[in-house]
Motif scaffolding. Structure first.
Motif, PDB file in Angstrom:
ATOM      1  N   TYR A 148      32.193 -42.289 -19.275  1.00 14.36           N
ATOM      2  CA  TYR A 148      32.461 -42.903 -20.582  1.00 14.36           C
ATOM      3  C   TYR A 148      31.325 -43.872 -20.909  1.00 14.36           C
ATOM      4  O   TYR A 148      30.806 -43.914 -22.005  1.00 14.36           O
ATOM      5  N   LEU A 149      31.029 -44.668 -19.882  1.00 15.81           N
ATOM      6  CA  LEU A 149      30.075 -45.742 -20.059  1.00 15.81           C
ATOM      7  C   LEU A 149      28.689 -45.190 -20.362  1.00 15.81           C
ATOM      8  O   LEU A 149      27.994 -45.689 -21.239  1.00 15.81           O
ATOM      9  N   ARG A 150      28.301 -44.150 -19.622  1.00 13.93           N
ATOM     10  CA  ARG A 150      26.977 -43.550 -19.849  1.00 13.93           C
ATOM     11  C   ARG A 150      26.844 -43.051 -21.283  1.00 13.93           C
ATOM     12  O   ARG A 150      25.853 -43.285 -21.952  1.00 13.93           O
ATOM     13  N   ASN A 187      43.055 -48.318 -16.054  1.00 10.01           N
ATOM     14  CA  ASN A 187      43.105 -46.953 -15.531  1.00 10.01           C
ATOM     15  C   ASN A 187      41.779 -46.219 -15.638  1.00 10.01           C
ATOM     16  O   ASN A 187      41.648 -45.095 -15.169  1.00 10.01           O
ATOM     17  N   ALA A 188      40.802 -46.844 -16.278  1.00  8.70           N
ATOM     18  CA  ALA A 188      39.528 -46.158 -16.535  1.00  8.70           C
ATOM     19  C   ALA A 188      38.414 -46.615 -15.612  1.00  8.70           C
ATOM     20  O   ALA A 188      37.259 -46.249 -15.805  1.00  8.70           O
ATOM     21  N   ILE A 221      33.203 -53.438 -16.592  1.00  5.15           N
ATOM     22  CA  ILE A 221      33.060 -53.072 -18.012  1.00  5.15           C
ATOM     23  C   ILE A 221      34.143 -52.064 -18.393  1.00  5.15           C
ATOM     24  O   ILE A 221      34.814 -52.194 -19.417  1.00  5.15           O
ATOM     25  N   LEU A 222      34.325 -51.041 -17.551  1.00  2.00           N
ATOM     26  CA  LEU A 222      35.328 -50.013 -17.842  1.00  2.00           C
ATOM     27  C   LEU A 222      36.715 -50.631 -17.965  1.00  2.00           C
ATOM     28  O   LEU A 222      37.490 -50.295 -18.862  1.00  2.00           O
ATOM     29  N   LYS A 223      37.002 -51.567 -17.074  1.00  3.45           N
ATOM     30  CA  LYS A 223      38.314 -52.208 -17.079  1.00  3.45           C
ATOM     31  C   LYS A 223      38.520 -53.004 -18.369  1.00  3.45           C
ATOM     32  O   LYS A 223      39.574 -52.925 -18.999  1.00  3.45           O
ATOM     33  N   GLU A 224      37.499 -53.752 -18.791  1.00  2.80           N
ATOM     34  CA  GLU A 224      37.623 -54.589 -19.989  1.00  2.80           C
ATOM     35  C   GLU A 224      37.699 -53.762 -21.260  1.00  2.80           C
ATOM     36  O   GLU A 224      38.437 -54.100 -22.180  1.00  2.80           O
TER      37      GLU A 224
END
Ligand code: CA
Length: 231
Positions: free
Chosen positions: A196-198, A189-190, A181-184
């Motif tokens: 962020y996700l939380r 780089n995340a 999810i972070l990558k998409e």
């Protein structure tokens, strides 16, 4: 039962589990090819071109994770991992290796059949044009107009919230790992920025869920990632 049901490659070395799955799947119209080792699985995957693979991780001649990576080099066939390993890092490793979903043993036939239907639906959709409007339970996303509704009520999202929800909605019913999810949504780089996700998931839940503490739309898969309720 017709013999034209979807062809499933079952990779499993335990005879009891094989019998159980054979009985459950054939009674629901699936056709089966069976393999008990990685070598047999590769041979069967290349010669039979199955529409789905059910894959046990612990095989006598190797690991199902390596097999998943190998198959992903040339095929996007849905792979559902059947694992006795219930640890979060094993699930994450399977999904990051390219599996579409996992089911932890012991599981019921109905749970597996439901996951298989989700995987089939995604496989069918990915070959078509993406739908302009997707509904999943109470949620409706209009991608063309960038509008989101819950139970008919319009919800206003920030661009990142929209991207995050769009990703989950496009994969409704399927668990996505934190990393994917972070990558998409935030870029390569995340991938380790799980905070962020939380933060964004909490915001989305406040906007979408009747009770954010007991979500019905945005489900947490503890230690693994998130899953949007299947339509
Ligand atoms: Ca095994």
């Amino acid at each position: 039962m017709s013999d034209a049901g979807p062809l499933v490659l079952l990779v499993e070395d335990e005879p009891q589990m094989r019998r159980f799955l054979r009985a459950s799947l054939t009674s629901h119209g699936y056709r089966l090819v069976e393999a008990g080792t990685c070598a047999e699985a590769i041979a069967a995957a290349t010669s039979h071109n199955p529409e789905m693979i059910l894959l046990d991780l612990g095989l006598p001649d190797g690991d199902g994770l390596d097999l998943t990576k190998q198959i992903r080099e040339w095929s996007s066939v849905p792979i559902i991992v059947l694992s006795a390993r219930g640890r979060e890092e094993d699930k994450v490793a399977a999904l990051d290796a390219g599996a579409d979903d996992y089911v932890t043993k012991p599981f019921g036939a109905n749970e597996l059949l439901a996951r298989m239907r989700v995987a089939q639906r995604h496989a069918a959709q990915s070959t078509d044009e993406p739908a302009a409007v997707v509904e999943a339970g109470a949620l409706k996303m209009d991608f063309a107009r960038r509008e989101v509704f819950v139970d008919g009520r319009q919800v206003h999202l920030t661009p990142i919230e929209f991207r995050l929800l769009a990703l989950l909605t496009r994969h409704a019913g399927k668990v996505l790992t934190h990393r994917s999810i972070l990558k998409e949504v935030w870029g390569p780089n995340a991938q380790s920025q799980t905070h962020y996700l939380r933060v964004y998931m909490a915001q989305l839940r406040r906007k979408l869920e009747a009770d954010p503490a007991r979500p019905k739309i945005l489900m947490t898969e503890p230690g693994v990632g998130y899953r949007l309720t299947a339509p």
